[in-house]
Design a protein around this motif. Structure first.
Motif, PDB file in Angstrom:
ATOM      1  N   ASP A  57      62.005  38.679  21.254  1.00 45.99           N
ATOM      2  CA  ASP A  57      60.694  39.254  21.520  1.00 45.99           C
ATOM      3  C   ASP A  57      60.766  40.674  22.062  1.00 45.99           C
ATOM      4  N   LYS A  58      61.947  41.125  22.414  1.00 43.09           N
ATOM      5  CA  LYS A  58      62.118  42.506  22.875  1.00 43.09           C
ATOM      6  C   LYS A  58      62.596  43.419  21.757  1.00 43.09           C
ATOM      7  N   GLY A  59      62.655  42.923  20.527  1.00 41.78           N
ATOM      8  CA  GLY A  59      63.047  43.745  19.399  1.00 41.78           C
ATOM      9  C   GLY A  59      64.533  44.002  19.308  1.00 41.78           C
ATOM     10  N   MET A  60      65.348  43.072  19.829  1.00 41.02           N
ATOM     11  CA  MET A  60      66.785  43.283  19.861  1.00 41.02           C
ATOM     12  C   MET A  60      67.540  42.435  18.840  1.00 41.02           C
ATOM     13  N   ASP A  61      66.825  41.706  17.988  1.00 38.94           N
ATOM     14  CA  ASP A  61      67.476  40.743  17.107  1.00 38.94           C
ATOM     15  C   ASP A  61      68.178  41.381  15.918  1.00 38.94           C
ATOM     16  N   ASP A  62      67.792  42.592  15.533  1.00 37.22           N
ATOM     17  CA  ASP A  62      68.386  43.197  14.335  1.00 37.22           C
ATOM     18  C   ASP A  62      69.361  44.327  14.661  1.00 37.22           C
ATOM     19  N   LEU A  63      69.785  44.432  15.923  1.00 33.92           N
ATOM     20  CA  LEU A  63      70.750  45.462  16.286  1.00 33.92           C
ATOM     21  C   LEU A  63      72.131  45.115  15.724  1.00 33.92           C
ATOM     22  N   THR A 110      61.452  47.831  29.429  1.00 32.70           N
ATOM     23  CA  THR A 110      61.458  48.910  28.439  1.00 32.70           C
ATOM     24  C   THR A 110      62.901  49.345  28.221  1.00 32.70           C
ATOM     25  N   TRP A 111      63.345  49.320  26.963  1.00 29.49           N
ATOM     26  CA  TRP A 111      64.713  49.726  26.673  1.00 29.49           C
ATOM     27  C   TRP A 111      64.733  50.675  25.480  1.00 29.49           C
ATOM     28  N   ALA A 112      65.792  51.456  25.394  1.00 28.46           N
ATOM     29  CA  ALA A 112      65.976  52.348  24.250  1.00 28.46           C
ATOM     30  C   ALA A 112      67.453  52.633  24.070  1.00 28.46           C
ATOM     31  N   TRP A 113      67.854  52.711  22.824  1.00 31.43           N
ATOM     32  CA  TRP A 113      69.217  53.073  22.432  1.00 31.43           C
ATOM     33  C   TRP A 113      69.080  54.260  21.491  1.00 31.43           C
ATOM     34  N   THR A 122      69.051  54.489  17.567  1.00 33.58           N
ATOM     35  CA  THR A 122      69.328  53.132  17.076  1.00 33.58           C
ATOM     36  C   THR A 122      68.113  52.220  17.143  1.00 33.58           C
ATOM     37  N   GLY A 123      67.437  52.176  18.290  1.00 30.22           N
ATOM     38  CA  GLY A 123      66.283  51.296  18.422  1.00 30.22           C
ATOM     39  C   GLY A 123      65.683  51.383  19.806  1.00 30.22           C
TER      40      GLY A 123
END
Length: 335
Positions: free
Chosen positions: A133-139, A198-201, A204-205
């Motif tokens: 749910d934090k948008g980290m599944d496709d990294l 809130t996270w950011a790479w 990348t994403g």
């Protein structure tokens, strides 16, 4: 057999020995160069990000639990302006779960925390499970050398405000710097209605809710620290003009999120600030195509060998960074 005699080498033997010695030197030079340039890629940045999010959220839970009990407050010293620098039991318990979790998971990486005096017991290991749910599944996996990384954590950003029950300003933060450049940032707010991370790479994403608000406000709006403001309000008005709006707020993490949301056009800090306060926000602002520099528009580096403090102030913007830098350049001598 003459043991007391001398050993004589002909020219062929001498050339052979010199040749072998030169080959040995070339080999050692090449080996040393390769060992420095081709360091083992032993750390997965994807796992580092997952761990950073988990660590920040665990720290947030420690802070919330501490708030439900008795807050024990001490002082770590005074600021340049003479204000006390508080530390609470919430800072220390948050530090323990965040620092231990990250250092145990990535032993080759240097972890730097604001709270180094904590007496920590062993913490449960991080689970390293990505949150869908934090948008980290496709990294995807990306490996680098742990020697090139530094992790900067702030176990409780806005301790002043925490002790004053101004909990909207409080956050936990984790930042990952690669060769001195902030590339991963995590800011977790534990006291909002629904705790949000809130996270950011960089490149990348990022969290799905992050949006880069550029030119959303026509009027220059500068957000500054309420506890270290000094005379930055007057400086902002002198640098930009009387029509500038100046907002005071607590917590470097909070101020960066206000910048991202479009509620401010610039985040300005004029006094010394520590890198665990700004590194996570720096990474997130960069990922959202903004900029963070010193007030003199110089880069800020976060390598493991760098000083933990930045004494040159902070300027962060989502747009018109050079315009703001030029404005403040005229009055930097007054700081």
């Amino acid at each position: 057999m003459n043991l007391g005699g001398t050993i004589r080498l002909n020219s062929l033997g001498l050339c052979l020995i010199l040749g072998l010695f030169m080959i040995f030197l070339l080999y050692m030079t090449k080996f040393s160069s390769l060992s420095e340039e081709e360091k083992p890629a032993d750390v997965n940045l994807r796992n580092i990000l997952i761990a950073a999010v988990e660590a920040a959220e665990r720290g947030g839970k420690e802070i919330v639990n501490a708030k439900k009990g008795n807050i024990v407050e001490k002082t770590k010293g005074k600021t340049k302006e003479g204000a006390n620098i508080p530390v609470t039991n919430a800072d220390l318990t948050s530090h323990c779960v965040m620092y231990n979790g990250l250092q145990d998971a990535f032993p080759t990486v240097s972890v730097f925390s604001e709270e180094t005096q904590a007496n920590c017991e062993k913490s449960p290991p991080l689970e390293l499970v990505p949150s869908v749910d934090k948008g980290m599944d496709d990294l995807v996996d990306h490996f680098v050398s742990g020697e090139d990384l530094a992790i900067w954590i702030d176990p409780l950003d806005a301790t002043y405000e925490f002790t004053e029950n101004l909990l909207q300003y409080v956050s936990t933060m984790v930042c990952v710097a690669y060769k001195g450049n902030p590339i991963i940032g995590v800011i977790h707010k534990p006291f909002v209605k629904e705790p949000r991370t809130t996270w950011a790479w960089v490149n990348t994403g990022s969290s799905p809710h992050i949006k880069s608000y550029r030119e959303i406000k026509k009027r220059p709006t500068v957000i500054v620290s309420r506890s270290h403001a000094g005379h930055v309000k007057e400086i902002a008005k002198e640098a930009i003009g009387a029509d500038v709006e100046v907002i005071s707020a607590g917590g470097a993490g909070y101020k960066v999120l206000e910048l991202l949301s479009g509620n401010a056009t610039a985040y300005v800090h004029s006094t010394k600030i520590f890198k665990w306060d700004i590194c996570a926000g720096h990474a997130i602002v960069t990922a959202a195509r903004g900029q963070m520099t010193t007030l003199a528009n110089q880069p800020i580096y976060y390598s493991r060998a760098s000083e933990p403090s930045n004494s040159q102030g902070v300027l962060a913007t989502m747009d018109k960074h050079q315009w703001y830098a030029d404005k403040f350049k005229t009055i930097l001598d007054q700081l």
